[in-house]
Design an enzyme around this catalytic site. Structure first.
Site, PDB file in Angstrom:
ATOM      1  CB  CYS A   1     -58.826  13.978   0.057  1.00 22.84           C
ATOM      2  SG  CYS A   1     -57.816  15.360   0.612  1.00 22.84           S
TER       3      CYS A   1
ATOM      4  CG  PHE B   1     -53.361  19.812   2.900  1.00 25.05           C
ATOM      5  CD1 PHE B   1     -54.311  18.816   2.978  1.00 25.05           C
ATOM      6  CD2 PHE B   1     -53.694  20.987   2.243  1.00 25.05           C
ATOM      7  CE1 PHE B   1     -55.573  18.975   2.425  1.00 25.05           C
ATOM      8  CE2 PHE B   1     -54.942  21.166   1.679  1.00 25.05           C
ATOM      9  CZ  PHE B   1     -55.886  20.154   1.770  1.00 25.05           C
TER      10      PHE B   1
ATOM     11  CG  HIS C   1     -60.473  11.699   3.988  1.00 17.65           C
ATOM     12  ND1 HIS C   1     -59.123  11.487   3.891  1.00 17.65           N
ATOM     13  CD2 HIS C   1     -60.681  13.000   3.661  1.00 17.65           C
ATOM     14  CE1 HIS C   1     -58.528  12.615   3.511  1.00 17.65           C
ATOM     15  NE2 HIS C   1     -59.455  13.544   3.379  1.00 17.65           N
TER      16      HIS C   1
ATOM     17  CG  ASN D   1     -56.462  16.004   4.574  1.00 16.17           C
ATOM     18  OD1 ASN D   1     -56.056  15.014   3.969  1.00 16.17           O
ATOM     19  ND2 ASN D   1     -57.536  16.673   4.187  1.00 16.17           N
TER      20      ASN D   1
END
Length: 403
Positions: free
Chosen positions: A163, A214, A304, A337
């Protein structure tokens, strides 16, 4: 124009800047509200009702509304080894990955190049990363072909980075641009979860968290120094400084291993706790304190979007208002994400909002900001950004889907 960089000031030693931004998503949407039913059905796990109920609560807490993926329902039902929790499946996963990682990356790059406003033939370097994929020649080679970049393009491909990769490739592009006058560096992050999607397991709750978080997305930027305004170039965000830190004693917090049954990962529940405990020291080291007196009024934040708890804890520890990380929350809502690509998508979203609202800079009207990428290690990438005090034009393109 002639050869790469011919019209640029070759004596320039300016600050590396983002000159264009773009993103792309694959064709299949997964609404989060119905994902537990879909996930347990497609993995033949409907008999595990207690675990399904736990998963539904995890999905509800994520604040994600939808995610996009390449793996269609037809593909998953035709390849039950992929939807099993543990089954040899790397061959079928890799075939999909080899095709889709460069395709998605090239789609995002086309948007970034169009936003930059110069021909692709003037790209001198390519820096690309992906958490999955692994072939030679690599995804970077395929992107060169798909975009028609010059065969002399200098390439760097980074695999299995995680990530924080979005911050890593931006840092590398900054170094390249500032040490190669006239360079125009294409940065591409392309993430497809084909290696990591798998069915549920009672013994690995971290797997369930990952399945709820994800998604797939590509993101790209063009980086260079000394923008040539007469050729339509403009700096959206200057990268003033970049650093990388490992948070001590956290090497077991995020772990991924490539095995016969794909990319097996574990996510520790204390990841947000460790980030919260260390984020203030990292901010203090970044130099933003010398630029701004008030972290709410004077600084924009690109954090993030790794998870709801991470965003909540970062904001709480730094004393930030809810709206200061709203861009990251919005990216989380729309995409989940998406690993290395999502912090770049957050940058694109901030730039879009700022232009639409006439805020004066791509950084919500503010001059100084910080970008954070969090990944395995735990590794933190930090970039001190400056948004020039001129009103940027709106993005020419929204996120696209590869054809």
């Amino acid at each position: 124009m002639g050869s790469q960089g011919e019209y640029y000031n070759k004596e320039g030693r300016g600050q590396a800047a983002i000159l264009g931004i773009g993103s792309a998503v694959p064709p299949y949407e997964l609404p989060q509200s119905s994902f537990p039913d879909y996930y347990f059905d497609v993995s033949n796990s409907n008999h595990r009702q207690d675990l399904k109920a736990k998963f539904a609560k995890i999905c509800e807490r994520t604040m994600i509304e939808k995610r996009c993926v390449y793996m269609s329902e037809e593909f998953l039902r035709s390849n039950p080894s992929v939807t099993a929790y543990s089954s040899p499946s790397i061959d079928v996963r890799q075939r999909l990955t080899d095709a889709t990682v460069p395709e998605l990356g090239a789609a995002a790059a086309r948007v970034a190049i169009a936003d930059w406003g110069r021909p692709a033939s003037e790209i001198s370097h390519l820096v690309m990363c992906s958490t999955v994929s692994g072939c030679m020649p690599g995804a970077d080679y395929e992107v060169v072909k798909l975009l028609g970049l010059p065969l002399s393009t200098k390439r760097c491909m980074m695999y299995h980075i995680g990530c924080h990769g979005g911050g890593t490739v931006l840092r590398i592009a900054k170094d390249i641009a500032e040490n190669n006058p006239g360079a125009r560096v294409l940065v591409v992050c392309s993430e497809v979860i084909s290696m990591a999607l798998r069915g549920p397991s009672d013994s690995n709750m971290g797997n369930l968290v990952g399945q709820a978080l994800f998604g797939d997305a590509g993101a790209a930027v063009v980086v260079g120094t000394d923008p040539v305004e007469s050729c339509g170039e403009r700096a959206l965000f200057e990268m003033v400084a970049a650093m990388q830190d490992i948070i001590p004693d956290t090497e077991e917090m995020v772990v991924a291993k490539l095995r016969e049954d794909g990319l097996l990962y574990s996510l520790h529940r204390d990841v947000p706790v460790h980030i919260e405990a260390n984020i203030e020291a990292i901010v203090n080291k970044s130099g933003v304190g010398a630029k701004a007196a008030d972290w709410n009024e004077d600084v924009f934040w690109l954090v993030h979007p790794g998870g709801r708890d991470i965003l909540d804890r970062v904001a709480r520890r730094l004393g930030l208002r809810h709206d200061k990380v709203e861009v990251s929350r919005e990216v989380m809502r729309k995409h989940g994400n998406t690993l290395s690509s999502c912090v770049v998508i957050a940058m694109e979203e901030m730039r879009r909002r700022s232009a639409e609202r006439g805020m004066g800079t791509a950084g919500e009207g503010l001059e100084w900001g910080l970008l954070f990428g969090f990944g395995p290690g735990l590794t933190v990438e930090t970039i001190l950004l400056r948004a020039p005090l001129t009103h940027p034009p709106p993005c020419a393109h929204a996120a696209v889907r590869p054809q």
